[in-house]
Design a protein around this motif. Structure first.
Motif: not given
Length: 337
Positions: A150-159, A224-241
């Motif tokens: 299982w893996q938790a996830g986060g969000v990488a965003s360009r803006s 990270e090379e194409v992102s300006k922001s990250l939402t980390s899933g390290a503490g809590q996440s709604y995305w587990f695959m």
């Protein structure tokens, strides 16, 4: 008439190659995956897991079993791997289970937003009724689960950061499954369906504003090379695959029991390594993005709850209505707290 070229092509395509030595035949399994390749000690933990698996089955079988690892979808395209295993044309793959949703809709339970909240909950599926039901269903479709990952996830965003549902409005987002896409659409986003190894190019060209994927993929695919922001899933996440190590049942069933026992026991032992690797990347991803100059945000319980509420009213209901099998899996999974 078979030409040398035809013979070579057949040899490359054939799974479970038998290599004949002076003693007895050795079975060489082909393991394919979409993630960046490395070594047994360095790189993406998913690639390392299959390399450790390969080394251990060879050791325990005294060389009667061996495995060759094909990273970067170098053996076949990402989404083709599941069908190939079902047909016995590919031996094994470490495969994001919901990628098979177009072929076997029930597999989308492996990325149901808001359903799994932590690693203990996800990994406990294996020994609960939901795990037996999923294992039986996959076996019926020609697939054996060897290692639960299982893996938790986060969000990488360009803006701008994508943290709460209200942040999604107007963005083009890669969610990772049909059900995650439904939640994003309800939140006002446009969605893209593509495997994680294609997110970088989509974000680079502007076709994708934000990509939701595992912490490991956020690192390994250098988003990270194409992102300006990250939402980390390290503490809590709604995305587990669920990204298990899978094997063709057709290939597995043709092996002697002593080899089947080695594969299943080593597969189980790899689960601790998989969990540790995923959790290490959950912690490490923020440092990677901070170093690249991205703004890093975390999720809190209230925000995860907002995503779960949307999922419960959309994706959960839609999935349950698709078939009796889906309804049963959803009920059994919801019982695991």
């Amino acid at each position: 008439m078979l030409t040398r070229r035809h013979l070579l092509a057949s040899a490359l395509a054939a799974p479970a190659i038998l290599r004949f030595g002076t003693a007895e035949a050795a079975t060489t399994l082909k393991i394919s995956h979409q993630f960046p390749g490395g070594t047994i000690d360095k790189g993406d933990f998913r690639d390392r897991l299959v390399r450790k698996f390969a080394a251990e089955i060879s050791k325990r079988s005294g060389g009667e079993l061996a495995a060759e690892v094909y990273p970067n979808s170098s053996l076949m395209k990402t989404k083709a791997q599941f069908s190939a295993m079902r047909k016995g044309a590919l031996d094994m793959s470490l495969f994001p289970l919901p990628y098979a949703g177009g072929e076997v809709p029930e597999t989308n339970i492996g990325l149901m937003p808001g359903l799994v909240a932590n690693y203990d909950q996800g990994l406990s599926w294996k020994n609960k009724p939901v795990g037996k039901a999923l294992t039986d269903l996959l076996a019926d479709k020609g697939i054996v689960i060897l290692t639960w990952v299982w893996q938790a996830g986060g969000v990488a965003s360009r803006s701008r950061p994508l943290i709460a549902p209200e942040d999604a409005k107007g963005l083009k987002v890669r969610g990772g499954s049909r059900e995650m896409d439904m939640v994003l659409q309800k939140a006002g986003a446009a969605v893209l369906s593509l495997p994680s190894n294609e997110i970088y190019a989509a974000m680079q060209t502007g076709a994708c504003d934000a990509g939701i994927t595992s912490s490991t993929s956020l690192i390994s695919f250098r988003l990270e090379e194409v992102s300006k922001s990250l939402t980390s899933g390290a503490g809590q996440s709604y995305w587990f695959m669920l990204e298990p190590l899978l094997m063709s049942k057709d290939v597995f069933d043709k092996l002697p029991k002593k080899h089947q026992d080695i594969l299943t026991s080593v597969g189980t032992e790899m689960e601790a390594f998989g969990r540790q690797g995923a959790q290490d990347d959950d912690k490490g991803v923020a440092k990677v993005y901070e170093k690249a100059g991205a703004k890093v945000s975390e999720l809190d319980a209230a925000t995860v709850g907002k995503w779960r509420d949307i999922a419960r009213d959309t994706a959960w209901k839609d999935y349950s209505a698709r078939s009796a099998n889906c309804a049963n899996l959803m009920k059994l999974a919801a019982d695991v707290t």
